[in-house]
Design a protein around this motif. Structure first.
Motif, PDB file in Angstrom:
ATOM      1  N   SER A  21      37.586  45.971  40.874  1.00 33.50           N
ATOM      2  CA  SER A  21      37.245  45.506  39.452  1.00 33.50           C
ATOM      3  C   SER A  21      36.995  44.165  39.426  1.00 33.50           C
ATOM      4  O   SER A  21      36.189  43.675  38.513  1.00 33.50           O
ATOM      5  N   LEU A  24      33.642  43.174  40.969  1.00 30.23           N
ATOM      6  CA  LEU A  24      32.605  43.638  40.573  1.00 30.23           C
ATOM      7  C   LEU A  24      32.363  43.258  39.000  1.00 30.23           C
ATOM      8  O   LEU A  24      31.091  43.414  38.552  1.00 30.23           O
ATOM      9  N   VAL A  25      33.279  43.023  38.284  1.00 32.90           N
ATOM     10  CA  VAL A  25      33.278  42.769  36.620  1.00 32.90           C
ATOM     11  C   VAL A  25      33.656  41.601  36.149  1.00 32.90           C
ATOM     12  O   VAL A  25      32.892  40.891  35.721  1.00 32.90           O
ATOM     13  N   GLN A  29      31.355  38.214  34.912  1.00 33.65           N
ATOM     14  CA  GLN A  29      31.549  37.796  33.573  1.00 33.65           C
ATOM     15  C   GLN A  29      32.342  36.462  33.426  1.00 33.65           C
ATOM     16  O   GLN A  29      31.709  35.586  32.665  1.00 33.65           O
TER      17      GLN A  29
END
Length: 135
Positions: A21, A24-25, A29
């Motif tokens: 997470s 990939l996230v 961001q």
């Protein structure tokens, strides 16, 4: 308690989930947020430069442009004959209404938003019961 392949796989999956997470996230961001902050800082810098430039150009060249506009506007003011005709009409209306002829003084033209104003000081005295309309 016995640790087998199934438990090891479940433990690896539970440890890998936060890492995936983040990868990939949250990492994309954070990159997007830092790019946006850099753009905002750049735009603030450009705004500061623009404010500085406009403050410099408003001094001397702005004054000359403003004086040119004022002189072109003053050419659109009514002539003395036209102002005299308006004053004569107001005086006639005042006398017809039973008032004394008005005392009128003219001041210097004043620059308003996009036009020039010719201020007139008018003093009308007397008692009148008739209604007067100047327009």
């Amino acid at each position: 308690m016995r640790i087998g392949i199934r438990e090891t796989f479940l433990l690896a999956l539970l440890l890998a989930l936060p890492l995936l997470s983040w990868w990939l996230v949250f990492r994309p961001q954070n990159a997007f947020i830092s790019q946006a902050k850099r753009e905002i800082d750049h735009k603030h810098l450009m705004l500061d430069k623009l404010k500085e430039t406009t403050s410099r150009t408003r001094t001397w060249p702005g004054r000359t442009r403003r004086s040119r506009r004022t002189s072109s506007r003053s050419s659109r003011l009514p002539s003395n004959k036209e102002v005299d005709a308006v004053i004569r009409q107001v005086s006639d209306l005042a006398v017809e209404s039973g008032l004394e002829p008005p005392n009128i003084e003219s001041d210097k033209p004043v620059a308003a938003a996009l036009y020039m104003e010719q201020p007139l000081k008018m003093k009308i005295t007397g008692n009148s019961t008739a209604s007067m309309s100047f327009w």
